[in-house]
Design a protein around this motif. Structure first.
Motif, PDB file in Angstrom:
ATOM      1  N   UNK A  10       0.865  -1.186   0.000  1.00  0.00           N
ATOM      2  CA  UNK A  10       0.000   0.000   0.000  1.00  0.00           C
ATOM      3  C   UNK A  10       0.901   1.235   0.000  1.00  0.00           C
ATOM      4  N   UNK A  11       0.385   2.360  -0.499  1.00  0.00           N
ATOM      5  CA  UNK A  11       1.212   3.580  -0.445  1.00  0.00           C
ATOM      6  C   UNK A  11       1.572   3.938   1.002  1.00  0.00           C
ATOM      7  N   UNK A  12       2.831   4.300   1.198  1.00  0.00           N
ATOM      8  CA  UNK A  12       3.289   4.748   2.514  1.00  0.00           C
ATOM      9  C   UNK A  12       3.591   6.231   2.402  1.00  0.00           C
ATOM     10  N   UNK A  13       2.883   7.033   3.191  1.00  0.00           N
ATOM     11  CA  UNK A  13       3.057   8.481   3.131  1.00  0.00           C
ATOM     12  C   UNK A  13       3.976   8.929   4.262  1.00  0.00           C
ATOM     13  N   UNK A 317       7.727   9.882  -0.217  1.00  0.00           N
ATOM     14  CA  UNK A 317       8.473  10.871   0.572  1.00  0.00           C
ATOM     15  C   UNK A 317       8.059  12.266   0.100  1.00  0.00           C
ATOM     16  N   UNK A 318       8.357  13.286   0.908  1.00  0.00           N
ATOM     17  CA  UNK A 318       7.983  14.651   0.506  1.00  0.00           C
ATOM     18  C   UNK A 318       9.186  15.581   0.533  1.00  0.00           C
ATOM     19  N   UNK A 356       8.899   8.626   5.516  1.00  0.00           N
ATOM     20  CA  UNK A 356       7.736   8.174   6.288  1.00  0.00           C
ATOM     21  C   UNK A 356       8.076   8.122   7.781  1.00  0.00           C
ATOM     22  N   UNK A 357       7.219   8.726   8.605  1.00  0.00           N
ATOM     23  CA  UNK A 357       7.553   8.867  10.023  1.00  0.00           C
ATOM     24  C   UNK A 357       6.274   8.928  10.843  1.00  0.00           C
ATOM     25  N   UNK A 358       5.818   7.774  11.265  1.00  0.00           N
ATOM     26  CA  UNK A 358       4.625   7.686  12.121  1.00  0.00           C
ATOM     27  C   UNK A 358       4.717   6.359  12.860  1.00  0.00           C
ATOM     28  N   UNK A 359       4.164   6.329  14.074  1.00  0.00           N
ATOM     29  CA  UNK A 359       4.358   5.199  14.965  1.00  0.00           C
ATOM     30  C   UNK A 359       4.058   3.843  14.369  1.00  0.00           C
ATOM     31  N   UNK A 360       2.950   3.733  13.617  1.00  0.00           N
ATOM     32  CA  UNK A 360       2.556   2.413  13.124  1.00  0.00           C
ATOM     33  C   UNK A 360       3.443   1.923  11.968  1.00  0.00           C
ATOM     34  N   UNK A 368      12.603  -1.420   5.989  1.00  0.00           N
ATOM     35  CA  UNK A 368      12.236  -1.635   4.579  1.00  0.00           C
ATOM     36  C   UNK A 368      12.478  -0.375   3.752  1.00  0.00           C
ATOM     37  N   UNK A 369      12.118   0.790   4.313  1.00  0.00           N
ATOM     38  CA  UNK A 369      12.371   2.048   3.593  1.00  0.00           C
ATOM     39  C   UNK A 369      13.869   2.195   3.350  1.00  0.00           C
TER      40      UNK A 369
END
Ligand SMILES: *Cc1c(COP(=O)(O)O)cnc(C)c1O
Length: 390
Positions: A10-13, A317-318, A356-360, A368-369
């Motif tokens: 799935x897309x990872x934001x 990534x942004x 990507x940076x969020x707890x879950x 993996x990133x």
């Protein structure tokens, strides 16, 4: 060449809103339903205002429907006008708040490590028309608040901080909201602590807090008196209820993000040309974003090429903050907006990449990133050094 890593399914934001258990929110909403009071300084609002003050260790807090309105109200309440010194390396809401309150943003260059306003550049930009400084604690790294304070005192300027990224940042054990005349926090869904949409001002002075509370409610003092042309900046009870629940889980989220940051730091350290943005040692970081910097010459791949190739692996990534605010059409004609005047900010905007940076995401997700970034960098370097086939 090693087999490429598997893309994410799935897309990872870059962020994923922290969602507390739904039943906890439902329990909080029950109070709202029972009171039949949906907005205008309700009970949840009063409670959240108190809790935020405790968490940020600041005496006066005023909640808002979003961070941008909070910034607008701070600019009005502190009578900013004429020219206001600010950074181009920020989200557009920062200079927009000045424009909407009839000030002209004057863009100044930033420090190469903290990416916040360079005090020497501030000093050089002051004119008789300057009324204030709007600094941004970008990525949760504090501005040089002491140098800015000295400049402001000497030149009689107001200081507002945009701390949208700095919820929970501390400097030498001091909470970030202690510095400046007013500090804005954003509680947008993408921020670590959030109320879906929302924001706050932390204010040092009780008189100013009273004026700000009037300004965010149309300037209404009582049923018959309107004492100033205010705006509607009120946070409603549904937002405040969400905030009360989210706040309970914030320390857990911070721990999870701390573990992810440790993985990124350890893994990316071995990649030439890639460095990680970090707050200095005496700073407790906010853990709002994780920022890598990609130096094209060292890494063998440009930031933009890496950003584009990550998408094929479902990693979105942004490029925060690219372009600079000073490059947008609405600001590029300002005298302070030329790239030559802002070399450090300009270079940073071409190198930064928020991962990507969020707890879950978890440590596994972070690994993996990193596998994917490593693979892309290795492949690009191999391609660059391969003999040219004519
Ligand atoms: C998110 C953000 C804002 C705007 O806050 P809202 O709550 O979305 O209005 C302003 N400045 C910065 C630096 C931000 O990241």
């Amino acid at each position: 060449m090693a087999r490429p890593p598997t893309p994410f399914a799935e897309p990872v934001y870059v962020t994923r809103p922290m969602l507390p258990p739904l039943d906890e929110y439902a329990a909080e909403l029950k109070y709202v339903w029972e009171s039949a009071w949906l907005t205008n300084a309700g009970q949840r609002h009063a409670l959240l205002e108190q809790r935020i003050g405790e968490y940020l260790r600041t005496p006066y807090v005023s909640l808002f429907n979003n961070g941008t309105t909070a910034l607008l109200v701070a600019c009005r309440a502190l009578h900013l006008r004429g020219e206001v010194i600010t950074t181009p390396f920020t989200f557009p809401a920062t200079p927009h708040a000045l424009t909407w309150t009839n000030s002209t943003p004057v863009f100044c260059d930033v420090d190469p490590t903290t990416l916040t306003l360079d005090p020497a550049a501030i000093e050089a930009a002051i004119t008789p028309r300057t009324s204030g400084i709007l600094g941004v604690h970008v990525f949760g790294a504090p501005c040089d608040v002491r140098a800015i304070q000295r400049i402001a005192e000497r030149r009689d300027l107001k200081v507002i901080y945009d701390a949208a990224h700095a919820f929970g940042t501390e400097l030498d054990g001091q909470p970030i909201a202690r510095f400046g005349d007013a500090t804005m926090f954003s509680f947008h869904a993408t921020k670590l602590f959030h109320t879906a949409e929302g924001g706050a001002l932390a204010i040092r002075d009780e008189t100013l807090k009273r004026e700000i509370d009037l300004l965010k409610n149309f300037g209404i003092k009582n049923e018959v008196e309107v004492v100033m042309p205010g705006i509607n900046g009120k946070m409603n009870e549904l937002q405040a209820a969400l905030g009360l629940v989210t706040l309970r889980h914030i320390d857990r989220e911070r721990r999870a993000r701390g573990e992810i940051a440790a993985v990124y730091r350890a893994r990316l350290a071995s990649l030439p040309g890639v460095s990680c943005f970090a707050a200095p040692d005496h700073v407790r970081p906010s853990l709002q974003y994780f920022i890598a910097r990609v130096n094209a010459a060292g890494a063998g791949i440009s930031r933009d090429a890496l950003w584009a190739r990550l998408r094929a692996f479902n990693v979105f990534a942004r490029r925060y903050f690219y372009p600079l605010c000073s490059e947008h059409d609405c600001y590029r004609s300002l005298p302070s907006a030329s790239a030559a005047h802002l070399p450090v900010a300009y270079a940073a905007s071409r190198e930064v990449l928020a991962l990507p940076f969020f707890g879950t995401l978890g440590q596994d997700g972070a690994h993996r990133v990193c596998d994917i970034i490593e693979h892309i960098c290795l492949e690009e370097r191999a391609r660059a050094s391969a003999p040219q086939v004519l």
